[in-house]
Design a protein around this motif. Structure first.
Motif, PDB file in Angstrom:
ATOM      1  N   LEU A 210     -42.699  67.917  -7.805  1.00 30.66           N
ATOM      2  CA  LEU A 210     -41.894  67.038  -6.961  1.00 30.66           C
ATOM      3  C   LEU A 210     -41.005  67.822  -6.006  1.00 30.66           C
ATOM      4  O   LEU A 210     -40.720  67.375  -4.891  1.00 30.66           O
ATOM      5  CB  LEU A 210     -41.060  66.100  -7.831  1.00 30.66           C
ATOM      6  N   GLN A 211     -40.570  68.990  -6.435  1.00 29.41           N
ATOM      7  CA  GLN A 211     -39.760  69.821  -5.549  1.00 29.41           C
ATOM      8  C   GLN A 211     -40.558  70.205  -4.309  1.00 29.41           C
ATOM      9  O   GLN A 211     -40.062  70.136  -3.179  1.00 29.41           O
ATOM     10  CB  GLN A 211     -39.292  71.070  -6.296  1.00 29.41           C
ATOM     11  N   ARG A 214     -41.438  67.008  -2.103  1.00 24.63           N
ATOM     12  CA  ARG A 214     -40.372  66.578  -1.185  1.00 24.63           C
ATOM     13  C   ARG A 214     -40.307  67.454   0.058  1.00 24.63           C
ATOM     14  O   ARG A 214     -40.017  66.971   1.149  1.00 24.63           O
ATOM     15  CB  ARG A 214     -39.017  66.618  -1.898  1.00 24.63           C
ATOM     16  N   PHE A 233     -42.348  57.599  -9.245  1.00 22.18           N
ATOM     17  CA  PHE A 233     -41.902  58.537  -8.219  1.00 22.18           C
ATOM     18  C   PHE A 233     -40.979  57.794  -7.254  1.00 22.18           C
ATOM     19  O   PHE A 233     -41.362  56.763  -6.697  1.00 22.18           O
ATOM     20  CB  PHE A 233     -43.091  59.084  -7.424  1.00 22.18           C
ATOM     21  N   ARG A 234     -39.783  58.326  -7.061  1.00 21.20           N
ATOM     22  CA  ARG A 234     -38.884  57.760  -6.051  1.00 21.20           C
ATOM     23  C   ARG A 234     -39.229  58.294  -4.667  1.00 21.20           C
ATOM     24  O   ARG A 234     -39.005  57.627  -3.659  1.00 21.20           O
ATOM     25  CB  ARG A 234     -37.433  58.093  -6.394  1.00 21.20           C
ATOM     26  N   ASP A 235     -39.762  59.499  -4.632  1.00 18.35           N
ATOM     27  CA  ASP A 235     -40.068  60.140  -3.353  1.00 18.35           C
ATOM     28  C   ASP A 235     -41.456  59.748  -2.873  1.00 18.35           C
ATOM     29  O   ASP A 235     -42.398  59.657  -3.658  1.00 18.35           O
ATOM     30  CB  ASP A 235     -39.994  61.660  -3.511  1.00 18.35           C
ATOM     31  N   ARG A 236     -41.529  59.554  -1.549  1.00 18.55           N
ATOM     32  CA  ARG A 236     -42.824  59.200  -0.948  1.00 18.55           C
ATOM     33  C   ARG A 236     -42.845  59.720   0.486  1.00 18.55           C
ATOM     34  O   ARG A 236     -42.551  58.986   1.436  1.00 18.55           O
ATOM     35  CB  ARG A 236     -43.025  57.689  -0.982  1.00 18.55           C
ATOM     36  N   PRO A 237     -43.163  61.008   0.661  1.00 22.05           N
ATOM     37  CA  PRO A 237     -43.183  61.592   2.010  1.00 22.05           C
ATOM     38  C   PRO A 237     -44.054  60.772   2.947  1.00 22.05           C
ATOM     39  O   PRO A 237     -45.090  60.235   2.550  1.00 22.05           O
ATOM     40  CB  PRO A 237     -43.770  62.988   1.784  1.00 22.05           C
ATOM     41  N   TYR A 250     -46.216  54.334  -8.082  1.00 18.58           N
ATOM     42  CA  TYR A 250     -45.656  53.600  -6.957  1.00 18.58           C
ATOM     43  C   TYR A 250     -45.820  52.079  -7.075  1.00 18.58           C
ATOM     44  O   TYR A 250     -45.076  51.332  -6.453  1.00 18.58           O
ATOM     45  CB  TYR A 250     -46.319  54.047  -5.648  1.00 18.58           C
TER      46      TYR A 250
END
Length: 335
Positions: A210-211, A214, A233-237, A250
């Protein structure tokens, strides 16, 4: 031409260990992430490749002198077809089950499927004669000392590999190569490693993945499968391409149905696989195997969803969808 060694057995008999030892033997020295961890070139053979020797050759990767194929649960209707193209296979049998192997298969197969079927009223050895209608070489595992024939001892040493049986095939599959950079986590089809030689696999280290995820310093991200359906996952590039084999990170999805009725006998499904065109239904709707009724004949865990769908830059795979299918249908770009 390549030699192909087919290893088949019930779960837990030692197939993957035997396959890895055989691979090391041929190099001179099963689950998918096990092969990835060991640095093996691992490929998935789709069900459509079982229809004939020629069909198998279209999916067999070129460039190898030896291919090793592992078949789990060969007495079930979605694994028995993998033996169809071949005249011989190696049956991996634990020493403790050698005296009454058919009973072991009956019991182990029943145990394996009792969590998926609403009834245990079926014969797990219905396909016994079909499976054994070819040359079968027994490979004994968990032997305390070397035996006369092919075996693996309790110290994980392979003995008499020259006794394994094999067939010959002419592999015809070549995969495209891309100079695009890729990152991946979890379990995913091993073909991606050949398509993207610059792929970095973070195994199941989600924090490290995840690092990098992002940061966005890559072209393609592959979110593989894991057993944790609660993982989110909170992140979604927004820019790089993302291939997601774990849609639940998601999406809110219905849990896969369990304990479905067995509406078809094993023989009828096997006949349907052999006789029908790829994509036609091969099992009764609402039955235990109806999740295979899709255009790829690939298990679809969430029947309410398509096999593949796209949301912006994310391509979701509802099951073990091979990258060859994604490329063919325009969901994965390889430059």
């Amino acid at each position: 031409m390549s030699q192909v060694y087919v290893l088949a057995s019930a779960p837990g008999a030692g197939k993957t260990t035997t396959a890895l030892l055989l691979e090391r033997h041929f190099l001179g020295q099963g689950d998918v992430h096990t092969y990835l961890n060991n640095g093996c070139h691992h490929y998935t053979v789709p069900l459509e490749a079982t229809k004939s020797r020629e069909a198998f050759e279209r999916w067999a990767p070129g460039g190898y002198d030896v291919l090793i194929m592992e078949v789990t649960c060969p007495y079930t209707p979605f694994e028995a077809p993998y033996l169809t193209p071949f005249d011989a296979f190696n049956e991996v049998v634990p020493l403790e089950a050698r005296a009454d192997w058919k009973s072991f298969v009956f019991t182990r197969t029943l145990e394996y499927w009792k969590n998926y079927l609403s009834t245990a009223d079926f014969d797990p050895t219905e396909l016994w004669d079909t499976v054994h209608d070819r040359t079968v070489q027994t490979v004994v595992t968990r032997a305390p000392s070397p035996l006369d024939g092919p075996c693996v001892d309790t110290g994980r040493v392979l003995h008499h590999p020259e006794g394994f049986v094999c067939d010959t095939v002419e592999p015809r599959m070549t995969l495209p190569r891309s100079d695009r950079t890729a990152i991946a986590v979890g379990a995913f089809p091993g073909e991606y490693r050949e398509i993207f030689p610059n792929l970095t696999w973070y195994r199941f280290d989600y924090a490290s993945f995840l690092q990098e995820f992002r940061a966005g310093a890559y072209d393609v991200a592959i979110i593989g499968m894991c057993l944790n359906e609660r993982l989110k996952f909170r992140d979604r590039p927004e820019r790089p391409s993302i291939i997601c084999y774990q849609p639940s990170v998601y999406c809110d999805l219905e849990k896969p149905p369990k304990n479905l009725p067995l509406k078809d006998n094993f023989g009828s499904i096997l006949s349907a696989i052999h006789e029908r065109a790829v994509g036609e239904p091969i099992a009764s709707d609402g039955g235990a195997y109806s999740s295979y009724n899709n255009r790829f004949w690939t298990y679809r865990p969430h029947p309410e969803r398509e096999m593949i769908w796209r949301e912006k830059n994310v391509v979701f795979c509802n099951g073990w969808v091979l990258p060859q299918y994604l490329i063919r249908e325009g969901f994965l770009e390889v430059k």
